[in-house]
Design a protein around this motif. Sequence first.
Motif, PDB file in Angstrom:
ATOM      1  N   ASP A   2      74.067  45.452  -4.406  1.00 33.64           N
ATOM      2  CA  ASP A   2      74.410  46.716  -3.431  1.00 33.64           C
ATOM      3  C   ASP A   2      73.243  46.946  -2.650  1.00 33.64           C
ATOM      4  OD1 ASP A   2      73.929  47.894  -5.723  1.00 33.64           O
ATOM      5  OD2 ASP A   2      76.363  48.683  -5.704  1.00 33.64           O
TER       6      ASP A   2
ATOM      7  N   LYS B  83      89.133  49.741  -4.135  1.00 31.81           N
ATOM      8  CA  LYS B  83      90.222  49.252  -3.525  1.00 31.81           C
ATOM      9  C   LYS B  83      91.622  48.561  -4.360  1.00 31.81           C
ATOM     10  CE  LYS B  83      87.674  47.976   0.958  1.00 31.81           C
ATOM     11  NZ  LYS B  83      87.457  46.081   1.509  1.00 31.81           N
TER      12      LYS B  83
ATOM     13  N   SER C 140      79.950  50.187   0.947  1.00 29.21           N
ATOM     14  CA  SER C 140      81.266  48.419   0.911  1.00 29.21           C
ATOM     15  C   SER C 140      80.470  47.988  -0.325  1.00 29.21           C
ATOM     16  CB  SER C 140      81.285  47.669   2.657  1.00 29.21           C
ATOM     17  OG  SER C 140      82.343  46.974   2.117  1.00 29.21           O
ATOM     18  N   ASP C 141      79.771  47.167  -0.494  1.00 32.65           N
ATOM     19  CA  ASP C 141      79.121  46.354  -1.910  1.00 32.65           C
ATOM     20  C   ASP C 141      79.328  47.362  -2.960  1.00 32.65           C
ATOM     21  OD1 ASP C 141      79.145  44.361   0.246  1.00 32.65           O
ATOM     22  OD2 ASP C 141      76.869  44.331   0.512  1.00 32.65           O
TER      23      ASP C 141
ATOM     24  N   ASN D 188      74.453  49.606   0.066  1.00 32.44           N
ATOM     25  CA  ASN D 188      75.052  49.560   1.760  1.00 32.44           C
ATOM     26  C   ASN D 188      76.794  50.275   0.184  1.00 32.44           C
ATOM     27  OD1 ASN D 188      77.908  47.361   2.413  1.00 32.44           O
ATOM     28  ND2 ASN D 188      76.684  46.599   3.673  1.00 32.44           N
TER      29      ASN D 188
ATOM     30  N   MET E 282      86.129  57.027   2.355  1.00 35.02           N
ATOM     31  CA  MET E 282      86.630  55.826   2.502  1.00 35.02           C
ATOM     32  C   MET E 282      87.794  56.562   2.428  1.00 35.02           C
ATOM     33  SD  MET E 282      86.307  52.446   0.506  1.00 35.02           S
ATOM     34  CE  MET E 282      85.597  51.310   1.802  1.00 35.02           C
TER      35      MET E 282
ATOM     36  N   THR F 231      75.849  48.376   9.149  1.00 35.26           N
ATOM     37  CA  THR F 231      77.312  49.165   8.317  1.00 35.26           C
ATOM     38  C   THR F 231      76.939  50.346   7.859  1.00 35.26           C
ATOM     39  OG1 THR F 231      75.335  48.100   6.737  1.00 35.26           O
ATOM     40  CG2 THR F 231      77.941  46.059   7.623  1.00 35.26           C
ATOM     41  N   TYR F 232      77.876  50.987   7.023  1.00 31.62           N
ATOM     42  CA  TYR F 232      77.124  52.071   6.598  1.00 31.62           C
ATOM     43  C   TYR F 232      76.173  51.877   4.896  1.00 31.62           C
ATOM     44  CZ  TYR F 232      80.229  53.479  10.180  1.00 31.62           C
ATOM     45  OH  TYR F 232      80.993  54.483  11.422  1.00 31.62           O
TER      46      TYR F 232
ATOM     47  N   SER G  75      83.029  48.475  -3.235  1.00 29.65           N
ATOM     48  CA  SER G  75      83.923  47.173  -3.859  1.00 29.65           C
ATOM     49  C   SER G  75      83.660  46.720  -5.365  1.00 29.65           C
ATOM     50  CB  SER G  75      83.350  45.628  -3.425  1.00 29.65           C
ATOM     51  OG  SER G  75      83.658  45.715  -1.769  1.00 29.65           O
TER      52      SER G  75
END
Length: 461
Positions: free
Chosen positions: A94, A193, A184-185, A182, A218, A153-154, A188
């Motif tokens: 990430d 999630k 999101s990475d 990153n 998030m 991206t954020y 994840s």
Amino acid sequence: MSKKRSIRLGLITFAISLIITTMLAMAFLSNTSRIRRERATFIAESIANRIHAEIKNREYITRILEIEVMSSDGELTQDTFQKIGEALFDDNIDVVDMTLAPNGVINYVYPMNSGVSERVNLFEDSQNKVHVDNSKNAGVGIIMTPVNLPNDTYGIIIRRPIYLGDEKSSDSFWGFASVTINLSDFLSGVNIKGIAEEGYEYKLKGTDVVTGKTQIIMEYSERELAAPVEAMISTVGGSYWTLSISPFGNWMELYEAAGVLIIVITISILLAMLVAAYASLQATAKELEVLSYRDELTNLYNPRSYQDHMEELSKKKLPYGLIYIDLNDFKQVNDNYGHDIGDALLNIVAKRLQNSIREKDRAFRVGGDEFVVVIHGTQDRKFYESVIARMRENVAREVTIGEIELKASISAGYARCPEDGTKFEDVVKKADEAMYYNKRLLKAKRLAGQEKGRMTARDFR
């Protein structure tokens, strides 16, 4: 017995039974709600612990860069920086880029094609100015999120001020080491999630220690959560995040309460059902309590247990030592053979570490491939060196998983209380630095082509 007396006795019996069953029903509803909140708290704290551990892992990158700058007395070459970046970059999928900014001006970037502009003065950049000023003056690292990355991206930026010398002052200030992640990475990787798969909504908020502002990092949905449980996450430089979760509906639905009321009316059946349900809920509560202190994969103690145990030792002012352990090149196992093989290897390594220590000492899994061993009592350095040597020897034994043969090795470092520090944070820092010093030595040998017996793709047969 007269009819009136029978009716009267029946009414008394009904009233007594109704009181008992109503009390039991209320206890059931309360206990169910409590256990659901405990389960939610356990899930939130588990994810929060993962986030905390992974942020610390990324912060270590800036620490390594700081050490390299200090080792070169501030004269780090671009070639050396690129080699360091190459060695660190593959360990974290990430990570977007790593930079060094002497006097606040970005002069070192890895990788070169990351989209970061060189010669940017962080002290003049509106997005960074307040934070870098505070970081320089306070001598502490900072974390910024969410930030806009060049690819729309954020991301997360972790930045550490570097000083040449023991004192943190303007005269000794060299610049900043930064790592961009990153978002999101990263999230994840900690499976945030997965909370929704467990039946919960969530919000992850970050509070900026510099501006005092709280931002949503998030969230599952924009609606307010109903009576959420929360877990605090210490990040960098005094900043913290808060993970809040609550069920998609309510902790106790109206139809559930109505159902219990119907059962209360059917007294003869309700007593047996409530006793069985209550006993079952108590057993579930105890099971959750046990699980909350054990790592699901390795059955070692988990980060929550580690925190509680160290708080107890610190409170009682008992002597102890910490051995920080990291499984070398574990990412290559996951990349080459998949996470099932990686999990099997972690489980085997955990058992070998447990078998390498005394019964009264404790082993914890605190991250993906990170472990901590707590040694109780006062021991000399030879004792710790012998324990680490035994761990290395046990872990280094060949591992066979199905038709796959692997070789594993560890990096380890230790520190003792009170010999190396009277505060838990100081002992952790020294043990962690010792472990990463050991890891850097191994990586240096690898780069020089001198390391033997390490776990690489060539060793997988």
